[in-house]
Design a protein around this motif. Structure first.
Motif, short mmCIF file in Angstrom:
data_model
loop_
_atom_site.label_atom_id
_atom_site.label_comp_id
_atom_site.label_asym_id
_atom_site.label_seq_id
_atom_site.Cartn_x
_atom_site.Cartn_y
_atom_site.Cartn_z
N ALA A 6 4.45 0.12 19.84
CA ALA A 6 3.36 -0.79 19.47
C ALA A 6 2.43 -0.11 18.46
CB ALA A 6 2.58 -1.21 20.71
N TYR A 7 2.15 1.18 18.67
CA TYR A 7 1.35 1.94 17.72
C TYR A 7 1.99 1.91 16.34
CZ TYR A 7 -2.41 4.37 20.26
OH TYR A 7 -3.57 4.67 20.92
N LEU A 8 3.30 2.19 16.28
CA LEU A 8 3.99 2.26 14.99
C LEU A 8 4.03 0.90 14.30
CD1 LEU A 8 6.93 4.70 15.85
CD2 LEU A 8 4.62 5.21 15.02
N LEU A 9 4.23 -0.16 15.08
CA LEU A 9 4.21 -1.51 14.51
C LEU A 9 2.83 -1.84 13.97
CD1 LEU A 9 5.50 -4.21 13.86
CD2 LEU A 9 5.07 -4.93 16.23
N SER A 10 1.79 -1.42 14.69
CA SER A 10 0.43 -1.69 14.22
C SER A 10 0.16 -0.98 12.89
CB SER A 10 -0.60 -1.25 15.27
OG SER A 10 -0.77 0.16 15.28
N LEU A 11 0.80 0.17 12.67
CA LEU A 11 0.64 0.87 11.40
C LEU A 11 1.24 0.05 10.26
CD1 LEU A 11 1.55 4.54 12.42
CD2 LEU A 11 -0.72 3.54 12.16
N GLU A 12 2.41 -0.51 10.48
CA GLU A 12 3.04 -1.35 9.45
C GLU A 12 2.13 -2.53 9.10
OE1 GLU A 12 5.55 -0.89 7.63
OE2 GLU A 12 6.71 0.68 8.62
N LEU A 13 1.54 -3.13 10.11
CA LEU A 13 0.65 -4.27 9.87
C LEU A 13 -0.59 -3.84 9.09
CD1 LEU A 13 0.93 -6.01 13.36
CD2 LEU A 13 1.96 -6.77 11.22
N ARG A 14 -1.10 -2.67 9.40
CA ARG A 14 -2.27 -2.18 8.66
C ARG A 14 -1.92 -1.80 7.23
NH1 ARG A 14 -4.89 1.84 13.03
NH2 ARG A 14 -2.91 1.45 14.12
N PHE A 15 -0.71 -1.30 7.01
CA PHE A 15 -0.28 -1.05 5.64
C PHE A 15 -0.28 -2.35 4.84
CE2 PHE A 15 2.42 2.72 7.27
CZ PHE A 15 1.35 3.58 7.12
N MET A 16 0.16 -3.43 5.49
CA MET A 16 0.17 -4.73 4.83
C MET A 16 -1.26 -5.17 4.50
SD MET A 16 3.13 -6.64 7.10
CE MET A 16 2.94 -8.20 6.24
N LEU A 17 -2.17 -4.98 5.45
CA LEU A 17 -3.57 -5.34 5.21
C LEU A 17 -4.14 -4.56 4.03
CD1 LEU A 17 -5.04 -5.50 8.84
CD2 LEU A 17 -4.69 -7.42 7.29
N ALA A 18 -3.85 -3.26 4.00
CA ALA A 18 -4.34 -2.43 2.91
C ALA A 18 -3.77 -2.87 1.57
CB ALA A 18 -3.99 -0.96 3.17
N GLN A 19 -2.51 -3.31 1.58
CA GLN A 19 -1.88 -3.75 0.34
C GLN A 19 -2.52 -5.04 -0.16
OE1 GLN A 19 2.45 -4.76 0.33
NE2 GLN A 19 2.57 -3.02 -1.04
N VAL A 20 -2.80 -5.96 0.76
CA VAL A 20 -3.48 -7.21 0.37
C VAL A 20 -4.87 -6.90 -0.17
CG1 VAL A 20 -4.36 -9.43 1.19
CG2 VAL A 20 -2.17 -8.58 2.03
N ALA A 21 -5.57 -5.99 0.49
CA ALA A 21 -6.91 -5.62 0.03
C ALA A 21 -6.85 -4.94 -1.34
CB ALA A 21 -7.58 -4.70 1.05
N SER A 22 -5.82 -4.14 -1.57
CA SER A 22 -5.66 -3.49 -2.87
C SER A 22 -5.44 -4.52 -3.98
CB SER A 22 -4.49 -2.51 -2.83
OG SER A 22 -4.75 -1.45 -1.94
#
Length: 346
Positions: A96-112
């Motif tokens: 679950a931790y590792l999946l949450s990292l992937e989701l946060r990478f996506m959030l950071a990419q959208v914000a970028s």
């Protein structure tokens, strides 16, 4: 967004509408990470009950008097239980931790993408709020990847330890990449992007790359080493390639923007291949496609770097490799296994 990062209400609402599906998934992964199974609760209840009973027994028996009754009670309880705590829940929590990292990478990419879309004349403070927000997301990724590694090592999950280590590298690199790309953009806006400044940025990137070599001397670890190579080694190598690409961008006027997972998915879908085995990389990591059966029938040159690509008689140039990131996307989309000998490993 408003109280912590200082965005106005209208922009915060617009942002949430954009990423609410990701947020829903993220909350689900957090629930998984915080959930304890019934067997774990039963183990902890038994441990607590036995501990209190032991403490009472020590108090009633003068012969068991001790300066450290709590430690004595715990040792007695562990002997009675006779088994360590269950680890299954811990491993689900790590996933679950590792999946949450992937989701946060996506959030950071959208914000970028939001930052890149801001006009050059936009308010500096407003832009900085977005930059700080991206750094906040990626900093949390670095911290939680470290937590996942600690959990995996504690539960003796060697494969999850390896994956968590890769996520630490990736999280740290994503944060560094966001920072240095913004630093370059700021120099460009102020007219200070000189050749010397480019060299300084490139030097920062070179200092991030440290060759690593794993040494193992036990024969029975061969299977584990193969697994690490397939599931972790390629990702680390990809990170090194992106560092090299980022360095090239710092020295040129080329605009740097790595392909997102969605963009890769759109590319694969656009080709509409029925079977895998069409995506390759030249020796410098630039992706190209062989259509029809996926077998090389013509020698050519990479349009990016002029390195040799292709081949003859369904034999690929030895310097070319599979573009695994595209083949993996094709697999997820349900594209069938390669139908020919030269596509079997796709």
């Amino acid at each position: 967004m408003q109280s912590i990062h200082g965005f106005d209400e209208e922009e915060a609402k617009a942002w949430y509408e954009t990423i609410k599906d990701i947020v829903v998934l993220y909350r689900r992964t957090v629930n998984v990470a915080n959930t304890r199974g019934a067997h774990v609760k039963a183990y902890e209840a038994a441990l607590t009950t036995l501990y209190h009973l032991e403490m009472a027994a020590i108090a009633d028996d003068p012969s068991r008097a001790s300066d450290t009754p709590e430690q004595t009670a715990f040792e007695a309880v562990n002997m009675k239980i006779g088994q360590p705590p269950h680890k299954a829940d811990t491993r689900f929590q790590i996933e679950a931790y590792l999946l949450s990292l992937e989701l946060r990478f996506m959030l950071a990419q959208v914000a970028s993408s939001r930052v890149q879309a801001l006009p050059v004349t936009s308010d500096v403070a407003h832009r900085q709020r977005w930059v700080s927000f991206i750094d906040f997301i990626l900093e949390s990724c670095v911290a939680d990847a470290g937590k996942a590694l600690a959990m995996a090592q504690k539960s003796s999950a060697s494969r999850q330890s390896a994956r968590s280590s890769v996520y630490i590298i990736r999280s740290d690199f994503e944060r560094f990449r966001a920072q240095i790309v913004e630093e370059r953009a700021e120099l460009g806006r102020t007219g200070d992007l000189t050749a010397a400044r480019r060299q300084t940025l490139a030097l920062k990137i070179r200092r991030r790359i440290h060759p690593q070599q794993a040494v193992e001397d036990m024969q029975d670890l061969r299977d584990e080493r193969e697994w690490f190579k397939d599931n972790c080694g390629r990702k680390v190598e990809r990170w090194r390639e992106e560092c090299t690409e980022l360095e090239k961008v710092m020295l040129s006027d080329k605009f740097y923007q790595p392909l997102s997972l969605q963009e890769r998915a759109d590319i694969v879908k656009a080709f509409g291949f029925t079977h895998r085995g069409h995506f390759y990389n030249c020796e410098n990591g630039h992706t190209f496609v062989i259509t029809e059966c996926g077998g090389a029938m013509q020698n050519s040159f990479c349009p990016e770097c002029r390195a040799p690509i292709g081949g003859m008689g369904h034999h690929l140039n030895s310097a070319n490799t599979r573009a695994r990131e595209f083949e993996d996307v094709a697999r997820v989309q349900g594209v069938l296994d390669g139908a020919f000998d030269w596509t079997r490993d796709a």
